[in-house]
Design a protein around this motif. Structure first.
Motif, PDB file in Angstrom:
ATOM      1  N   VAL A 244      10.878  40.285 -22.601  1.00 25.76           N
ATOM      2  CA  VAL A 244      11.161  39.663 -21.376  1.00 25.76           C
ATOM      3  C   VAL A 244       9.897  40.108 -20.635  1.00 25.76           C
ATOM      4  CG1 VAL A 244      12.484  39.026 -19.429  1.00 25.76           C
ATOM      5  CG2 VAL A 244      13.155  38.691 -21.487  1.00 25.76           C
ATOM      6  N   VAL A 245       9.933  41.400 -20.418  1.00 21.16           N
ATOM      7  CA  VAL A 245       8.962  42.053 -19.562  1.00 21.16           C
ATOM      8  C   VAL A 245       7.515  42.177 -20.054  1.00 21.16           C
ATOM      9  CG1 VAL A 245      10.931  43.317 -18.282  1.00 21.16           C
ATOM     10  CG2 VAL A 245       9.622  44.365 -20.392  1.00 21.16           C
ATOM     11  N   GLY A 246       7.253  41.734 -21.465  1.00 18.56           N
ATOM     12  CA  GLY A 246       5.881  41.618 -21.761  1.00 18.56           C
ATOM     13  C   GLY A 246       5.345  42.938 -22.850  1.00 18.56           C
ATOM     14  N   LEU A 247       6.308  43.622 -23.092  1.00 18.76           N
ATOM     15  CA  LEU A 247       6.105  44.876 -23.880  1.00 18.76           C
ATOM     16  C   LEU A 247       5.701  44.470 -25.457  1.00 18.76           C
ATOM     17  CD1 LEU A 247       8.901  47.431 -22.641  1.00 18.76           C
ATOM     18  CD2 LEU A 247       6.708  47.526 -22.331  1.00 18.76           C
ATOM     19  N   VAL A 248       6.102  43.411 -25.678  1.00 24.55           N
ATOM     20  CA  VAL A 248       5.585  42.958 -27.126  1.00 24.55           C
ATOM     21  C   VAL A 248       4.302  41.904 -26.718  1.00 24.55           C
ATOM     22  CG1 VAL A 248       6.022  41.739 -29.276  1.00 24.55           C
ATOM     23  CG2 VAL A 248       7.637  43.078 -28.067  1.00 24.55           C
ATOM     24  N   ASN A 249       3.024  42.302 -27.000  1.00 24.61           N
ATOM     25  CA  ASN A 249       1.708  41.616 -26.846  1.00 24.61           C
ATOM     26  C   ASN A 249       1.124  41.966 -28.016  1.00 24.61           C
ATOM     27  OD1 ASN A 249       0.568  44.355 -26.036  1.00 24.61           O
ATOM     28  ND2 ASN A 249       2.010  44.046 -24.232  1.00 24.61           N
ATOM     29  N   GLN A 250      -0.292  41.929 -27.646  1.00 22.83           N
ATOM     30  CA  GLN A 250      -1.299  41.781 -28.501  1.00 22.83           C
ATOM     31  C   GLN A 250      -1.964  43.280 -29.053  1.00 22.83           C
ATOM     32  OE1 GLN A 250      -5.018  39.594 -27.657  1.00 22.83           O
ATOM     33  NE2 GLN A 250      -5.998  40.152 -29.906  1.00 22.83           N
TER      34      GLN A 250
ATOM     35  N   THR B 231       0.783  45.880 -28.628  1.00 26.16           N
ATOM     36  CA  THR B 231       1.878  46.327 -29.319  1.00 26.16           C
ATOM     37  C   THR B 231       2.575  45.272 -29.960  1.00 26.16           C
ATOM     38  OG1 THR B 231       2.961  45.958 -27.151  1.00 26.16           O
ATOM     39  CG2 THR B 231       2.170  48.209 -27.706  1.00 26.16           C
ATOM     40  N   PRO B 232       1.870  44.582 -31.132  1.00 25.48           N
ATOM     41  CA  PRO B 232       2.328  43.238 -31.510  1.00 25.48           C
ATOM     42  C   PRO B 232       3.574  43.500 -32.426  1.00 25.48           C
ATOM     43  CG  PRO B 232       0.704  44.437 -33.243  1.00 25.48           C
ATOM     44  CD  PRO B 232       0.859  45.138 -31.832  1.00 25.48           C
ATOM     45  N   PHE B 233       4.426  42.068 -32.668  1.00 31.30           N
ATOM     46  CA  PHE B 233       5.472  41.916 -33.273  1.00 31.30           C
ATOM     47  C   PHE B 233       6.974  42.545 -32.717  1.00 31.30           C
ATOM     48  CE2 PHE B 233       2.489  42.442 -37.114  1.00 31.30           C
ATOM     49  CZ  PHE B 233       1.822  41.262 -36.701  1.00 31.30           C
ATOM     50  N   VAL B 234       6.737  43.816 -32.534  1.00 27.99           N
ATOM     51  CA  VAL B 234       7.914  44.656 -31.808  1.00 27.99           C
ATOM     52  C   VAL B 234       7.364  45.646 -30.907  1.00 27.99           C
ATOM     53  CG1 VAL B 234       9.443  44.461 -33.914  1.00 27.99           C
ATOM     54  CG2 VAL B 234       7.864  46.454 -33.688  1.00 27.99           C
ATOM     55  N   SER B 235       8.187  46.089 -29.942  1.00 25.78           N
ATOM     56  CA  SER B 235       7.936  46.783 -28.820  1.00 25.78           C
ATOM     57  C   SER B 235       7.715  48.366 -29.512  1.00 25.78           C
ATOM     58  CB  SER B 235       9.034  47.119 -27.764  1.00 25.78           C
ATOM     59  OG  SER B 235      10.433  47.580 -28.295  1.00 25.78           O
ATOM     60  N   ASP B 236       7.073  49.226 -28.599  1.00 26.39           N
ATOM     61  CA  ASP B 236       6.984  50.673 -29.262  1.00 26.39           C
ATOM     62  C   ASP B 236       8.281  51.406 -29.223  1.00 26.39           C
ATOM     63  OD1 ASP B 236       4.310  50.507 -29.476  1.00 26.39           O
ATOM     64  OD2 ASP B 236       3.837  51.117 -27.665  1.00 26.39           O
ATOM     65  N   GLU B 237       9.087  51.015 -28.475  1.00 32.69           N
ATOM     66  CA  GLU B 237      10.590  51.458 -28.583  1.00 32.69           C
ATOM     67  C   GLU B 237      11.338  51.211 -29.671  1.00 32.69           C
ATOM     68  OE1 GLU B 237      14.711  51.836 -25.885  1.00 32.69           O
ATOM     69  OE2 GLU B 237      12.933  50.434 -25.260  1.00 32.69           O
ATOM     70  N   CYS B 238      11.160  49.856 -30.224  1.00 36.38           N
ATOM     71  CA  CYS B 238      11.753  49.605 -31.422  1.00 36.38           C
ATOM     72  C   CYS B 238      11.138  50.210 -32.377  1.00 36.38           C
ATOM     73  CB  CYS B 238      11.800  48.010 -31.568  1.00 36.38           C
ATOM     74  SG  CYS B 238      12.188  47.303 -33.014  1.00 36.38           S
ATOM     75  N   PHE B 239       9.884  50.264 -32.652  1.00 38.99           N
ATOM     76  CA  PHE B 239       9.049  50.525 -33.932  1.00 38.99           C
ATOM     77  C   PHE B 239       9.531  52.253 -33.936  1.00 38.99           C
ATOM     78  CE2 PHE B 239       5.345  52.483 -35.739  1.00 38.99           C
ATOM     79  CZ  PHE B 239       5.317  51.821 -36.747  1.00 38.99           C
ATOM     80  N   SER B 240       9.544  52.918 -32.712  1.00 43.25           N
ATOM     81  CA  SER B 240       9.746  54.320 -32.846  1.00 43.25           C
ATOM     82  C   SER B 240      11.303  54.563 -33.411  1.00 43.25           C
ATOM     83  CB  SER B 240       9.923  54.967 -31.452  1.00 43.25           C
ATOM     84  OG  SER B 240      10.185  56.367 -31.428  1.00 43.25           O
ATOM     85  N   GLU B 241      12.310  53.855 -32.939  1.00 44.35           N
ATOM     86  CA  GLU B 241      13.673  53.710 -33.401  1.00 44.35           C
ATOM     87  C   GLU B 241      13.504  53.570 -34.912  1.00 44.35           C
ATOM     88  OE1 GLU B 241      16.240  52.537 -29.469  1.00 44.35           O
ATOM     89  OE2 GLU B 241      16.017  51.124 -31.282  1.00 44.35           O
ATOM     90  N   TRP B 242      12.908  52.411 -35.417  1.00 44.16           N
ATOM     91  CA  TRP B 242      13.004  52.186 -36.624  1.00 44.16           C
ATOM     92  C   TRP B 242      12.111  53.329 -37.879  1.00 44.16           C
ATOM     93  CZ3 TRP B 242       8.705  51.433 -39.928  1.00 44.16           C
ATOM     94  CH2 TRP B 242       8.858  50.587 -41.364  1.00 44.16           C
ATOM     95  N   THR B 243      10.985  53.763 -37.180  1.00 43.52           N
ATOM     96  CA  THR B 243      10.512  54.847 -37.928  1.00 43.52           C
ATOM     97  C   THR B 243      11.468  56.184 -37.792  1.00 43.52           C
ATOM     98  OG1 THR B 243       8.375  54.074 -36.988  1.00 43.52           O
ATOM     99  CG2 THR B 243       8.388  56.373 -37.853  1.00 43.52           C
ATOM    100  N   SER B 244      11.986  56.335 -37.090  1.00 44.61           N
ATOM    101  CA  SER B 244      13.233  57.457 -36.980  1.00 44.61           C
ATOM    102  C   SER B 244      14.231  56.959 -37.914  1.00 44.61           C
ATOM    103  CB  SER B 244      13.973  57.635 -35.614  1.00 44.61           C
ATOM    104  OG  SER B 244      14.734  58.745 -35.522  1.00 44.61           O
ATOM    105  N   GLN B 245      14.651  56.030 -38.021  1.00 43.06           N
ATOM    106  CA  GLN B 245      15.646  55.515 -39.051  1.00 43.06           C
ATOM    107  C   GLN B 245      15.020  55.653 -40.568  1.00 43.06           C
ATOM    108  OE1 GLN B 245      16.502  51.587 -36.950  1.00 43.06           O
ATOM    109  NE2 GLN B 245      18.174  51.890 -38.553  1.00 43.06           N
ATOM    110  N   GLN B 246      13.695  55.375 -40.716  1.00 42.85           N
ATOM    111  CA  GLN B 246      13.270  55.395 -42.094  1.00 42.85           C
ATOM    112  C   GLN B 246      13.119  57.231 -42.469  1.00 42.85           C
ATOM    113  OE1 GLN B 246      12.470  52.470 -44.327  1.00 42.85           O
ATOM    114  NE2 GLN B 246      13.756  51.990 -42.600  1.00 42.85           N
TER     115      GLN B 246
END
Length: 759
Positions: free
Chosen positions: A274-280, A282-297
């Motif tokens: 909503v606030v625009g954290l997913v854009n060209q 930082t595509p597809f997912v926000s950096d916060e989500c990508f960081s959480e996913w990387t930590s999970q992996q």
């Protein structure tokens, strides 16, 4: 200023600017008195004198609300940022930076308008998820007035004030995955369901107690936006066992924890979108989500490396070795997808079918950048595409049009999914299939601007440029790990494919979206089970399917499946889990062998998990270092001398028990000097080493070491003892693996006549 003195009356907002502020209260009072005094009159609110006439009373509160709305007057940037305080730092920082940019370019009014609109959107999205209900629970501080007292904890005062000031007060429970407070919320909801179930069970008739208790617990699920388990089985089919299992789930805190965690992940990412954290950038997912996913992996890999599996025969294997040997390994997954796509292309070419690529996109209301965006997330957009595809397949099935192919789901840079589909049809059905696809692609908002240009793209496969696999392989690769596409740029984001591919995987994981799907083909799970099959020669029908699977020939596998009629066989355990549900475990495959239905066990061994000890951890670390050194040396070599991918895989050090310390992996020598049974006992280390080649049956070990018979290993090879040495002859299938399928079948039929092997 009178509206009657001008031919073009000013718009309402411009009139408001010309109204003297000090006279506003006087004008309102004069109009209110005139409205009460005159029963009816067409009044111009901006005229100095009220004209008498007949009219109805005017609701002055409603008319003047845009001017004298006190809450709107009290709204300030400080108040807005106070409301956003419970949200994550990424969201607050993005809003604050954008607000400052709007103020610098358009002034305070522009900044306030952006802030007010953003808070409105965030509030709408926040109320799509059930967490705004959590603020009323006991463990969340209530907005009670608190006096400044030294005896009161300052954090408690701050939390109470925050809960009172912001509608997002419960978001602090969601800042971390699997937080303690979220677990408490799960326990409270499960306890509430348990209380409802107990009350129903105590008061209702025994015959309907399960169904009444299910309804009470399901109502709580619906309140929290969770789909009640076994809804159709209970409400439509009236299965009492399903109601009982569902109640056990809905009264379990662990089950609720998984449901809330899934909603938490989607909610946090939705607010970031909503606030625009997913854009060209930082595509597809926000950096916060990508960081959480990387930590999970990373955490999952560490757990796999620190866990060992062991079977009854004493074979010890790191769990990560077993996981990376299957489809959990992205490289293996990509190879399997390419093999299946190549098989579809070969079958289509042989049967005279033609292929074309279809790119299907969602309407503009699903895109965040559109002014028509309805504030829904990627999961809703994916469901729209699934429904469209279901209508297409139903229409084709109704017309008896065969339809095979595969589809890849990938995200736009704003997180909205779109599909790339490879379709194989007969030439006479081409126009009908394309017409059906167009019909349902434009069914929703098909006449909106840009729909004809961007909603649907159908591209014929040009054999001069390449086969169908060449069209689909890039979509397969860049949505897994971007292998074999080094240096290529993603057209959606303009970034290297190998950089954005992990973000695409994180996007699918966060929104729980299926990325790849084949339709109109045989079961891939049967294909995988055949590749696991290690026993000796089977019947010609099954052996043909096995040979095709082991040779990665999907076309031959499809043809062999028509004769073998293979299907999965499951080992069923009644009440196999904590919810009393029946569990199924793949046991093997069943199919036609020598004209009869046969069962082939592919998963007969039982493995148990255990934590690795220090020696095993050190052995695996040593193995990892050896592999890393091999990669480093190979990368440092020039292009001509560098090992190929297959050569590197063959040269890679493998795990074996010999890597373990002396008590586990010391070499052994057989004390048998002839084929006569002279051994009086068998050393446990001998048993372990025989288990490494698949010889685990005690009867077979006794025949091998004591009787002097030949024994077949897990790969079909033969083992025997000769002059105190253990001899081996590989399975002869390896010698004819390059034969065509028809010759292989005839060869196997001759084997059945000349050998003693049986199915």
């Amino acid at each position: 200023m009178s509206a009657r003195t001008t031919s073009n009356p000013l718009p309402f907002k411009r009139r408001l600017q010309h109204l003297p502020t000090p006279l506003a209260d006087d004008v309102l009072a004069a109009f209110a008195v005139a409205a009460d005094r005159l029963p009816a009159a067409p009044i111009d609110l901006w005229q100095d004198e009220v004209v008498a006439g007949v009219r109805e009373k005017v609701d002055t509160t409603r008319l003047y609300q845009p001017i004298f709305d006190k809450p709107a007057e009290r709204f300030t940037a400080a108040k807005g940022f106070e409301m956003l305080a419970p949200l994550s730092f990424h969201v607050r920082n993005k809003v604050q930076n954008t607000y400052q940019q709007r103020v610098n370019s358009g002034g305070i009014a522009a900044g306030s308008a952006y802030l007010r609109e953003t808070i409105k959107k965030l509030t709408v999205v926040w109320h799509k998820y059930p967490f705004h209900k959590i603020s009323g629970m006991k463990f969340v501080k209530q907005p009670e007035p608190v006096e400044q007292d030294d005896a009161v904890d300052k954090d408690e005062i701050e939390n109470r004030l925050l809960a009172k000031a912001s509608p997002f007060s419960a978001f602090r429970l969601l800042r971390h995955r699997k937080s303690t407070e979220l677990k408490k919320a799960s326990a409270i909801i499960a306890d509430t369901c348990m209380q409802q179930v107990k009350e129903i069970a105590a008061s209702a008739d025994k015959e309907v107690a399960y169904f009444d208790a299910y309804d009470a617990a399901a109502k709580i699920c619906q309140t929290w936006g969770v789909i009640p388990p076994y809804w159709n089985a209970v409400k439509r089919d009236h299965i009492e066992d399903a109601a009982e299992c569902a109640i056990l789930r809905m009264t379990c805190a662990k089950w609720w924890g998984r449901q809330l965690l899934k909603l938490r992940d989607q909610c946090c990412e939705h607010l970031c979108i909503v606030v625009g954290l997913v854009n060209q950038h930082t595509p597809f997912v926000s950096d916060e989500c990508f960081s959480e996913w990387t930590s999970q992996q990373r955490t999952a890999m560490q757990w796999l490396e620190s866990t060992m599996i062991e079977n009854e025969a004493g074979v010890i294997l790191p769990l990560i070795e077993a996981a990376m040997a299957g489809n959990a390994n992205p490289s293996n997954r990509l190879v399997e997808l390419i093999v299946r796509a190549r098989g579809l292309d070969e079958m289509a070419e042989e049967s005279g079918k033609i292929g074309f690529m279809v790119t299907l996109t969602c309407p503009s209301k699903f895109h965040m950048k559109s002014h028509k965006w309805d504030l829904n997330n990627a999961k809703t957009a994916q469901q729209y595409l699934v429904n469209v595809f279901a209508k297409i397949r139903a229409a084709l099935s109704y017309r008896n049009i065969p339809f095979t192919g595969c589809r890849v789901t990938e995200p736009h840079k704003d997180s909205t999914p779109h599909w790339h589909m490879l379709c194989m049809v007969k030439p006479e059905h081409e126009m009908a299939v394309k017409a059906i696809i167009k019909k349902y692609a434009y069914e929703v908002d098909g006449d909106e601007p840009g729909a004809k240009e961007h909603r649907l793209l159908i591209e014929a496969i040009d054999k001069q440029k390449g086969c169908a696999v060449g069209y689909i392989i890039k979509y397969l690769s860049k949505n897994i790990m971007g292998e074999h596409m080094q240096g290529e740029l993603d057209l959606e984001t303009g970034k290297p494919v190998n950089e954005v591919a992990p973000r695409a995987t994180a996007w699918a994981n966060r929104h729980r979206i299926r990325q790849f799907q084949f339709y109109g083909t045989s079961s891939v799970q049967v294909w995988r089970e055949l590749r696991r099959l290690k026993v000796g020669p089977q019947s010609p029908e099954i052996e043909a399917a096995k040979a095709a699977a082991c040779n990665s020939d999907w076309k031959a596998f499809e043809y062999a499946m028509k004769n073998a009629q293979l299907s999965l066989n499951y080992e069923v355990t009644p009440q196999g889990n904590e919810y009393g549900e029946m569990t199924k475990r793949v046991q093997g495959i069943s199919g036609i062998a020598f004209g009869e239905k046969r069962l082939i066990i592919t998963r007969g061994e039982r493995w148990k998990l255990r934590k690795a000890n220090d020696d095993e951890l050190e052995a695996y670390r040593t193995l990892k270092q050896r592999r890393k050194d091999l990669f480093t040396v190979n990368r440092a070599m020039n292009a001509e001398s560098r090992l190929s991918r297959k050569e590197l895989k063959d040269a890679m050090p493998k795990w074996s028990i010999a890597l373990l310390p002396l008590p586990f992996g010391s070499p052994w020598t057989c004390r048998n000097n002839c084929t006569d049974p002279v051994l009086e006992e068998v050393d446990s280390r001998i048993i372990r080493h025989l288990a490494q080649v698949g010889i685990t049956d005690p009867a077979n070990i006794e025949r091998l070491l004591f009787v002097g018979c030949r024994v077949m290993d897990a790969d079909g090879g033969e083992w025997w003892v000769d002059d105190g040495q253990l001899r081996n002859e590989p399975y002869r299938y390896r010698e004819i693996r390059d034969l065509p399928l028809d010759k292989l079948v005839s060869e196997m039929q001759s084997w059945g006549k000349t050998t003693e092997y049986s199915a």
